[in-house]
Design a protein around this motif. Sequence first.
Motif, PDB file in Angstrom:
ATOM      1  N   ASP A 238      24.435 -28.370 -45.440  1.00  0.00           N
ATOM      2  CA  ASP A 238      23.598 -27.345 -44.816  1.00  0.00           C
ATOM      3  C   ASP A 238      24.414 -26.132 -44.390  1.00  0.00           C
ATOM      4  N   ARG A 239      25.628 -26.381 -43.945  1.00  0.00           N
ATOM      5  CA  ARG A 239      26.476 -25.262 -43.521  1.00  0.00           C
ATOM      6  C   ARG A 239      26.751 -24.344 -44.718  1.00  0.00           C
ATOM      7  N   LEU A 240      27.134 -24.932 -45.833  1.00  0.00           N
ATOM      8  CA  LEU A 240      27.409 -24.104 -47.019  1.00  0.00           C
ATOM      9  C   LEU A 240      26.117 -23.469 -47.539  1.00  0.00           C
ATOM     10  N   ALA A 241      25.012 -24.216 -47.479  1.00  0.00           N
ATOM     11  CA  ALA A 241      23.725 -23.666 -47.945  1.00  0.00           C
ATOM     12  C   ALA A 241      23.361 -22.416 -47.149  1.00  0.00           C
ATOM     13  N   ARG A 242      23.611 -22.461 -45.840  1.00  0.00           N
ATOM     14  CA  ARG A 242      23.303 -21.284 -45.005  1.00  0.00           C
ATOM     15  C   ARG A 242      24.147 -20.082 -45.408  1.00  0.00           C
ATOM     16  N   GLN A 243      25.441 -20.321 -45.621  1.00  0.00           N
ATOM     17  CA  GLN A 243      26.312 -19.206 -46.020  1.00  0.00           C
ATOM     18  C   GLN A 243      25.873 -18.630 -47.366  1.00  0.00           C
ATOM     19  N   LEU A 244      25.533 -19.520 -48.286  1.00  0.00           N
ATOM     20  CA  LEU A 244      25.141 -19.055 -49.619  1.00  0.00           C
ATOM     21  C   LEU A 244      23.832 -18.284 -49.580  1.00  0.00           C
ATOM     22  N   THR A 245      22.864 -18.773 -48.800  1.00  0.00           N
ATOM     23  CA  THR A 245      21.577 -18.055 -48.773  1.00  0.00           C
ATOM     24  C   THR A 245      21.739 -16.704 -48.092  1.00  0.00           C
ATOM     25  N   ARG A 246      22.631 -16.633 -47.133  1.00  0.00           N
ATOM     26  CA  ARG A 246      22.871 -15.331 -46.504  1.00  0.00           C
ATOM     27  C   ARG A 246      23.393 -14.350 -47.568  1.00  0.00           C
ATOM     28  N   ARG A 247      24.271 -14.822 -48.427  1.00  0.00           N
ATOM     29  CA  ARG A 247      24.850 -13.954 -49.452  1.00  0.00           C
ATOM     30  C   ARG A 247      23.848 -13.649 -50.567  1.00  0.00           C
ATOM     31  N   LEU A 248      23.084 -14.647 -50.968  1.00  0.00           N
ATOM     32  CA  LEU A 248      22.238 -14.491 -52.150  1.00  0.00           C
ATOM     33  C   LEU A 248      20.855 -13.940 -51.820  1.00  0.00           C
ATOM     34  N   GLY A 249      20.518 -13.966 -50.540  1.00  0.00           N
ATOM     35  CA  GLY A 249      19.290 -13.309 -50.084  1.00  0.00           C
ATOM     36  C   GLY A 249      18.029 -13.911 -50.661  1.00  0.00           C
ATOM     37  N   THR A 250      17.058 -13.024 -50.960  1.00  0.00           N
ATOM     38  CA  THR A 250      15.740 -13.510 -51.357  1.00  0.00           C
ATOM     39  C   THR A 250      15.731 -14.112 -52.757  1.00  0.00           C
ATOM     40  N   ALA A 251      16.866 -14.046 -53.475  1.00  0.00           N
ATOM     41  CA  ALA A 251      16.904 -14.726 -54.779  1.00  0.00           C
ATOM     42  C   ALA A 251      16.746 -16.234 -54.604  1.00  0.00           C
ATOM     43  N   VAL A 252      17.129 -16.748 -53.435  1.00  0.00           N
ATOM     44  CA  VAL A 252      16.952 -18.184 -53.179  1.00  0.00           C
ATOM     45  C   VAL A 252      15.509 -18.426 -52.767  1.00  0.00           C
ATOM     46  N   PHE A 253      14.781 -19.185 -53.584  1.00  0.00           N
ATOM     47  CA  PHE A 253      13.377 -19.408 -53.209  1.00  0.00           C
ATOM     48  C   PHE A 253      13.123 -20.790 -52.652  1.00  0.00           C
ATOM     49  N   SER A 254      14.039 -21.737 -52.903  1.00  0.00           N
ATOM     50  CA  SER A 254      13.801 -23.074 -52.340  1.00  0.00           C
ATOM     51  C   SER A 254      15.118 -23.748 -52.040  1.00  0.00           C
ATOM     52  N   GLN A 255      15.112 -24.580 -51.012  1.00  0.00           N
ATOM     53  CA  GLN A 255      16.306 -25.365 -50.700  1.00  0.00           C
ATOM     54  C   GLN A 255      16.025 -26.848 -50.824  1.00  0.00           C
ATOM     55  N   ASP A 256      14.844 -27.195 -51.289  1.00  0.00           N
ATOM     56  CA  ASP A 256      14.604 -28.623 -51.524  1.00  0.00           C
ATOM     57  C   ASP A 256      13.735 -28.875 -52.750  1.00  0.00           C
TER      58      ASP A 256
END
Length: 419
Positions: A238-256
């Motif tokens: 989750d820690r890495l997922a948070r950092q990555l979504t901050r960087r990748l922004g709205t391109a990330v549409f789902s985390q599960d």
Amino acid sequence: MMQAEIIAVGSELLGPSRLDTNSLFLTRELQRLGVPVIRKTILPDQREVLAAAIADACRRTPLVFTTGGLGPTEDDLTVTAAAQALGLALRQDAAAVRRLRRRFRNRHARMSRNNLQQTMRLADAQWLPNPVGSAMGQWCATPRGALVLLPGPPVELHRMFLEQVLPRLKDKLPRAAIHTRVLSLVGLDESRVDSLAAPLYRRVSNPATSILATAPQQVELHLTASARTPGGARIRTDRLARQLTRRLGTAVFSQDRQSLAEIVGHLLRQRRETLAVAESCTGGLLGAALTETAGASDYFLGGVLAYANAVKANQLGVSAVTLRRYGAVSAATAREMAAGVSRRLGADWGVAITGIAGPAGGSRTKPVGTVFVGIVNRAGAPAHSVRFHFSGDRDRIRRSSVLRALNELRLALLASPRR
Ligand code: ATP
């Protein structure tokens, strides 16, 4: 972290019709123990090749598994190759000879000399009994860990692993748990995702990160962490997922692992808003994607397949001037189609697709792959549209169009204030 590698032995596995499924089983089981498989090799029944590969593997990786090649025939060479690789003597085991004779007697079968090959044990190795076949496995300590020789037939391998190997491994391993998180991205290609994400994920080895292009317009980042407890592993991913979504922004549409259509449906349902679609070059694929999830009728009202200009004009209210001046494949037509279908069906949102899926129909200014997506929110600003240029064949262009249309709708939903 303890790591494993697998060597699948058998010339037939290099042919076109037999799949190495043993390594999939082993990988799954090992992953549960928190032991990642870092390399798999498939090799023919050739002693020198096997010996070299086993020697390399044991030098580099603590846990090495071989599968296959333990039988009584000439081409069953795994044991002699392992002896050669590790510089170990092979000993005929008297108890194993007795057991094998008994097995043949019980089956009223004649034992040939070849069968004695299966009674040769690596010096200091432990036998791994085989309750469902004649070839026993072996567990042999190596300077870095262990070499484990397992039989080829899947039923034999499965039982031997679960009954003999698992308990030995559990003794050796610190208790570990694995957690995987999948970030799904739309609209960025694999290399773009990697260039954005690598500076973050390269800093850590646990979680391990891999990037997969899963469908046109879609990329997944798989983050797999191990820790002593499931909770600990989850905190790491989750820690890495948070950092990555901050960087990748709205391109990330789902985390599960939700699909884009599910996400869009979820947003619409939350807002108690409805959607209608108008499709030209996708011929219903957008509607199909939206209705893949059960309960879609809560928010999806329906759509119009508008191929002929007359349908665009008469059913959706696209103006004759627009069609004449800009053409059926244009930003203006996409906007008017979206506005028209939302009005006609009484939906809060309208999405339209019009484009050239090919192979024919392209022009210099609008080559094959040119697609316009129109979006409207009847309570919001006037319709807008986005132009795309997709590559690939007809099927790929159509599927890309659907995904990017869903994504445009998602972005519009995220940007529009909830009433
Ligand atoms: P035995 O001689 O007792 O059958 P073995 O260890 O010599 O066992 P192999 O002769 O290598 O095993 O393989 C026996 C059969 O097991 C193969 O014909 C194939 O059907 C299956 N098999 C072998 N390796 C694999 C593998 N990696 N994945 C799936 N099936 C396999």
